[in-house]
Design a protein around this motif. Structure first.
Motif, PDB file in Angstrom:
ATOM      1  N   PHE A 193       1.146  -1.194  -0.042  1.00 30.00           N
ATOM      2  CA  PHE A 193      -0.237  -0.048  -0.155  1.00 30.00           C
ATOM      3  C   PHE A 193       1.035   1.611  -0.398  1.00 30.00           C
ATOM      4  CE2 PHE A 193      -3.335  -3.020   1.674  1.00 30.00           C
ATOM      5  CZ  PHE A 193      -4.002  -2.521   1.175  1.00 30.00           C
ATOM      6  N   GLU A 194       2.029   0.872  -0.647  1.00 27.61           N
ATOM      7  CA  GLU A 194       2.962   2.480   0.110  1.00 27.61           C
ATOM      8  C   GLU A 194       1.791   3.280  -0.803  1.00 27.61           C
ATOM      9  OE1 GLU A 194       8.041   3.026  -0.878  1.00 27.61           O
ATOM     10  OE2 GLU A 194       7.014   2.022  -1.463  1.00 27.61           O
ATOM     11  N   PRO A 195       1.909   3.238  -3.015  1.00 28.47           N
ATOM     12  CA  PRO A 195       1.268   4.049  -3.268  1.00 28.47           C
ATOM     13  C   PRO A 195       0.337   5.042  -2.621  1.00 28.47           C
ATOM     14  CG  PRO A 195       1.860   2.510  -4.426  1.00 28.47           C
ATOM     15  CD  PRO A 195       2.160   2.333  -3.195  1.00 28.47           C
ATOM     16  N   ASP A 196      -0.809   4.248  -1.676  1.00 25.73           N
ATOM     17  CA  ASP A 196      -1.798   4.925  -1.220  1.00 25.73           C
ATOM     18  C   ASP A 196      -1.832   5.572  -0.522  1.00 25.73           C
ATOM     19  OD1 ASP A 196      -2.615   3.385  -3.539  1.00 25.73           O
ATOM     20  OD2 ASP A 196      -2.115   1.892  -2.168  1.00 25.73           O
ATOM     21  N   GLY A 197      -1.014   6.241   0.527  1.00 29.56           N
ATOM     22  CA  GLY A 197      -0.520   7.207   1.321  1.00 29.56           C
ATOM     23  C   GLY A 197      -0.541   6.344   2.669  1.00 29.56           C
ATOM     24  N   LEU A 198      -1.145   5.142   3.190  1.00 33.35           N
ATOM     25  CA  LEU A 198      -1.772   4.731   4.307  1.00 33.35           C
ATOM     26  C   LEU A 198      -0.090   4.845   5.961  1.00 33.35           C
ATOM     27  CD1 LEU A 198      -3.877   3.428   2.251  1.00 33.35           C
ATOM     28  CD2 LEU A 198      -3.450   1.525   4.702  1.00 33.35           C
ATOM     29  N   SER A 199      -0.379   5.929   6.534  1.00 32.53           N
ATOM     30  CA  SER A 199       0.298   5.794   8.292  1.00 32.53           C
ATOM     31  C   SER A 199       0.505   4.514   8.146  1.00 32.53           C
ATOM     32  CB  SER A 199       0.155   6.058   8.440  1.00 32.53           C
ATOM     33  OG  SER A 199      -1.257   5.863   9.572  1.00 32.53           O
ATOM     34  N   GLN A 200       2.073   4.704   9.050  1.00 26.64           N
ATOM     35  CA  GLN A 200       2.420   3.018   9.548  1.00 26.64           C
ATOM     36  C   GLN A 200       1.192   2.678  10.753  1.00 26.64           C
ATOM     37  OE1 GLN A 200       5.263   1.476   9.453  1.00 26.64           O
ATOM     38  NE2 GLN A 200       5.583   0.165  11.116  1.00 26.64           N
ATOM     39  N   LYS A 201       0.550   3.558  11.742  1.00 29.45           N
ATOM     40  CA  LYS A 201      -0.716   2.680  12.190  1.00 29.45           C
ATOM     41  C   LYS A 201      -1.056   2.208  11.916  1.00 29.45           C
ATOM     42  CE  LYS A 201      -2.739   4.545  16.353  1.00 29.45           C
ATOM     43  NZ  LYS A 201      -3.663   5.833  17.045  1.00 29.45           N
ATOM     44  N   GLU A 202      -1.992   3.303  10.572  1.00 33.49           N
ATOM     45  CA  GLU A 202      -3.109   2.056  10.028  1.00 33.49           C
ATOM     46  C   GLU A 202      -3.130   0.815   8.981  1.00 33.49           C
ATOM     47  OE1 GLU A 202      -5.613   6.545   8.096  1.00 33.49           O
ATOM     48  OE2 GLU A 202      -3.818   5.879   7.039  1.00 33.49           O
ATOM     49  N   ILE A 203      -1.119   0.202   8.869  1.00 33.98           N
ATOM     50  CA  ILE A 203      -0.615  -0.359   8.666  1.00 33.98           C
ATOM     51  C   ILE A 203      -0.826  -1.752   9.771  1.00 33.98           C
ATOM     52  CG2 ILE A 203       0.730  -1.790   7.516  1.00 33.98           C
ATOM     53  CD1 ILE A 203      -0.457  -0.083   4.972  1.00 33.98           C
ATOM     54  N   PRO A 253      -6.252   3.340 -22.925  1.00 32.70           N
ATOM     55  CA  PRO A 253      -6.886   3.255 -22.231  1.00 32.70           C
ATOM     56  C   PRO A 253      -7.256   4.234 -21.534  1.00 32.70           C
ATOM     57  CG  PRO A 253      -4.185   2.785 -22.247  1.00 32.70           C
ATOM     58  CD  PRO A 253      -4.356   3.398 -23.338  1.00 32.70           C
ATOM     59  N   PRO A 254      -8.399   3.552 -20.579  1.00 33.00           N
ATOM     60  CA  PRO A 254      -9.182   4.168 -19.618  1.00 33.00           C
ATOM     61  C   PRO A 254      -7.880   4.744 -18.537  1.00 33.00           C
ATOM     62  CG  PRO A 254      -9.532   2.090 -19.370  1.00 33.00           C
ATOM     63  CD  PRO A 254      -9.059   2.633 -20.797  1.00 33.00           C
ATOM     64  N   GLU A 255      -8.003   5.892 -17.754  1.00 30.75           N
ATOM     65  CA  GLU A 255      -7.220   6.377 -16.423  1.00 30.75           C
ATOM     66  C   GLU A 255      -8.401   6.730 -15.708  1.00 30.75           C
ATOM     67  OE1 GLU A 255      -4.903  10.114 -17.425  1.00 30.75           O
ATOM     68  OE2 GLU A 255      -3.878   8.688 -18.527  1.00 30.75           O
ATOM     69  N   PHE A 256      -7.610   5.758 -14.197  1.00 30.69           N
ATOM     70  CA  PHE A 256      -8.720   6.119 -12.795  1.00 30.69           C
ATOM     71  C   PHE A 256      -7.827   6.769 -11.785  1.00 30.69           C
ATOM     72  CE2 PHE A 256      -9.279   2.268 -15.179  1.00 30.69           C
ATOM     73  CZ  PHE A 256     -11.011   2.322 -15.505  1.00 30.69           C
ATOM     74  N   LYS A 257      -9.140   7.409 -11.417  1.00 32.61           N
ATOM     75  CA  LYS A 257      -8.036   8.798  -9.869  1.00 32.61           C
ATOM     76  C   LYS A 257      -8.158   7.913  -9.131  1.00 32.61           C
ATOM     77  CE  LYS A 257     -13.184   9.406  -8.867  1.00 32.61           C
ATOM     78  NZ  LYS A 257     -14.093  10.794  -7.762  1.00 32.61           N
ATOM     79  N   LYS A 258      -7.517   8.151  -8.350  1.00 30.78           N
ATOM     80  CA  LYS A 258      -6.714   7.731  -7.037  1.00 30.78           C
ATOM     81  C   LYS A 258      -8.193   6.702  -6.155  1.00 30.78           C
ATOM     82  CE  LYS A 258      -3.953   7.591  -2.520  1.00 30.78           C
ATOM     83  NZ  LYS A 258      -2.867   8.333  -1.793  1.00 30.78           N
ATOM     84  N   PRO A 259      -8.561   6.124  -5.886  1.00 30.68           N
ATOM     85  CA  PRO A 259     -10.269   5.209  -5.406  1.00 30.68           C
ATOM     86  C   PRO A 259      -9.346   5.503  -3.506  1.00 30.68           C
ATOM     87  CG  PRO A 259      -8.781   3.457  -6.754  1.00 30.68           C
ATOM     88  CD  PRO A 259      -7.710   4.148  -6.154  1.00 30.68           C
ATOM     89  N   ASP A 260     -10.637   5.073  -2.958  1.00 27.00           N
ATOM     90  CA  ASP A 260     -10.781   5.822  -1.928  1.00 27.00           C
ATOM     91  C   ASP A 260     -10.138   4.421  -0.861  1.00 27.00           C
ATOM     92  OD1 ASP A 260     -11.345   6.616   0.702  1.00 27.00           O
ATOM     93  OD2 ASP A 260     -13.964   5.644   1.064  1.00 27.00           O
ATOM     94  N   PHE A 261      -9.103   5.624  -0.195  1.00 20.74           N
ATOM     95  CA  PHE A 261      -8.104   4.441   0.529  1.00 20.74           C
ATOM     96  C   PHE A 261      -8.222   4.221   1.997  1.00 20.74           C
ATOM     97  CE2 PHE A 261      -5.759   2.979  -3.639  1.00 20.74           C
ATOM     98  CZ  PHE A 261      -5.747   1.921  -3.390  1.00 20.74           C
ATOM     99  N   ARG A 262      -8.814   4.792   2.369  1.00 23.70           N
ATOM    100  CA  ARG A 262      -9.208   5.339   4.087  1.00 23.70           C
ATOM    101  C   ARG A 262      -9.171   3.308   4.507  1.00 23.70           C
ATOM    102  NH1 ARG A 262     -14.774   8.811   4.484  1.00 23.70           N
ATOM    103  NH2 ARG A 262     -15.084   6.988   2.486  1.00 23.70           N
ATOM    104  N   LEU A 263      -9.030   3.873   5.493  1.00 24.63           N
ATOM    105  CA  LEU A 263      -8.827   2.632   6.784  1.00 24.63           C
ATOM    106  C   LEU A 263     -10.310   2.000   7.038  1.00 24.63           C
ATOM    107  CD1 LEU A 263      -6.955   0.394   7.979  1.00 24.63           C
ATOM    108  CD2 LEU A 263      -7.654   1.795  10.443  1.00 24.63           C
TER     109      LEU A 263
END
Length: 421
Positions: A193-203, A253-263
């Motif tokens: 999940f490195e590209p998705d901006g999750l913190s250490q605590k969330e991981i 090819p289609p491009e997608f915006k960043k999905p919802d990666f909230r915990l």
């Protein structure tokens, strides 16, 4: 690299590979390193990360290549790939390894329903020969006296107890059981999940929420997060135009915006995946189908004039008593008392039963075939299936097999019928 390499994994592979390229006087170094463990824990991917970090070239063999309609082909393939890798070491002047993925799936024997072929025997024998003589590996029909460079072999699998025991003995194969601890899991999931901006605590919270899940669960979870956007895209362009817009589109090819990666969203999607796992585990439809098959077999006519040959039971076949009442037992006029007693004894010890048959020609090669779809755990089913088998294969060998379901091994193999004459 953004991916996490477990220190224990890196240490084990680096030591084994390096040791095989050193000349240690008086030290016997195993050529094969067997990495085994639960499914989906990233054994192969961790190996790839180690190889990339160390600059090692890999020659791959899949477990699916270890069977062929032509006897001897898989064994020859292993020898050929080994010699090619030895030549790579000589030409490139760098470390190279031979890697066999899912060895147990291609060369293991899981139960009495797994056919043990000539190719399976030859693959085991070939790997044993290479482990004993790593610098003298010849191709069938040719001989080259020039010593080869020693090539480390890395094999992966889930259950090495299904392999031929002499192959995995110490001296030939060094074993490494891979079970990532919490720190390893946190590190690996953080890399996923490195590209998705999750913190250490969330991981850490995500790993602790699904503590019993393997590494591939978290990879599948990340993939699932994109499903919503893909679903919206399909509805937007229409089902009829998806193929042209994705495969052969002028616009690209289609491009997608960043999905919802909230915990919270990750945990919700993870719970859905866990629910799907439980549905698979709890369905057991195959048991219902096999129960129907057993019911049909029990209606088969009883065998005529069959005289089974049985090994004597180690315990008396008297009726057991429970809470002061006599327990009713199923008896059969067509099976000897010794055979019926052995069935009861195996079931009482928690073992399961299978039945196998073979004709006189295949008896010499030990190519037994199973007569039942699943292991039997009920006395009435065992007796009815055995009677039906004796009737259907009256001119063949029939044997009773006791199986320990926990150890996944056979405890008894008793021939109860032999061909007449």
């Amino acid at each position: 690299m953004g991916y996490y390499i477990a220190p224990r994994f890196l240490d084990k592979l680096a030591v084994h590979i390096t040791k095989n390229f050193l000349k240690l006087p008086g030290v016997r170094v195993p050529v094969i390193l067997g990495i085994h463990g639960r499914k989906g824990e990233g054994k192969t991917f961790q190996c790839q990360l180690v190889f990339e970090k160390m600059g090692i070239e890999v020659t791959n063999v899949s477990g699916g290549e270890l069977e062929s309609p032509d006897a001897g082909d898989p064994a020859r393939l292993i020898r050929l790939r080994y010699r090619e890798t030895a030549e790579l070491i000589k030409v490139r002047g760098k470390m190279c390894v031979l890697m066999i993925n899912d060895l147990d799936a291609g060369a293991g024997r899981f139960d009495e329903g797994t056919q043990y072929t000539v190719n399976t025997q030859l693959v085991n024998a070939t790997l044993m020969n290479i482990a004993d003589n790593p610098t003298d590996v010849q191709l069938p029909g040719s001989y080259d006296s020039t010593p080869l460079r020693r090539v480390p072999i890395i094999v992966t699998g889930n259950d090495f107890s299904t392999l031929y025991a002499p192959l995995i003995r110490d001296g030939r194969m060094e074993k490494f059981y891979w079970e990532p601890n919490r720190d390893d899991k946190v590190g690996i999931v953080k890399g996923i999940f490195e590209p998705d901006g999750l913190s250490q605590k969330e991981i850490e919270q995500l790993v602790d929420t699904f503590v019993n899940q393997s590494i591939d669960f978290f990879s599948a979870l990340r993939s699932r997060i994109y499903d919503e956007q893909i679903r919206n895209y399909i509805h937007q362009v229409g089902f009829e135009r998806v193929s042209l817009s994705v495969v052969n589109s002028v616009e690209g090819p289609p491009e997608f915006k960043k999905p919802d990666f909230r915990l919270s969203h990750l945990i919700e999607s993870g719970n859905f995946l866990v629910g799907e796992q439980r549905r698979v585990e709890n369905s057991h439809l195959v048991d219902d189908y096999n129960r129907l098959n057993r019911g049909r077999n029990s209606q088969s006519p009883p065998p005529a004039a069959v005289t089974p040959i049985s090994q004597p039971s180690n315990r008396a076949t008297q009726e057991a008593k429970t809470n002061g009442f006599q327990k009713e037992e199923v008896s059969s006029p067509h099976l000897t008392l010794e055979t019926q007693g052995q069935i009861r004894e195996l079931l009482s010890q928690g073992y399961k039963i299978s039945i196998e048959h073979v004709d006189e020609r295949r008896f010499r090669t030990g190519s037994w075939q199973s007569c039942v779809h699943s292991h039997i755990d009920a006395e009435s089913d065992a007796i009815s299936n055995l009677e039906a088998t004796l009737a259907e294969y009256s001119g063949e060998y029939v044997r009773l097999v006791g199986i320990d379901p926990k150890a996944k091994r056979r405890v008894v193999e008793t021939i109860i019928q032999r061909p007449h004459g």
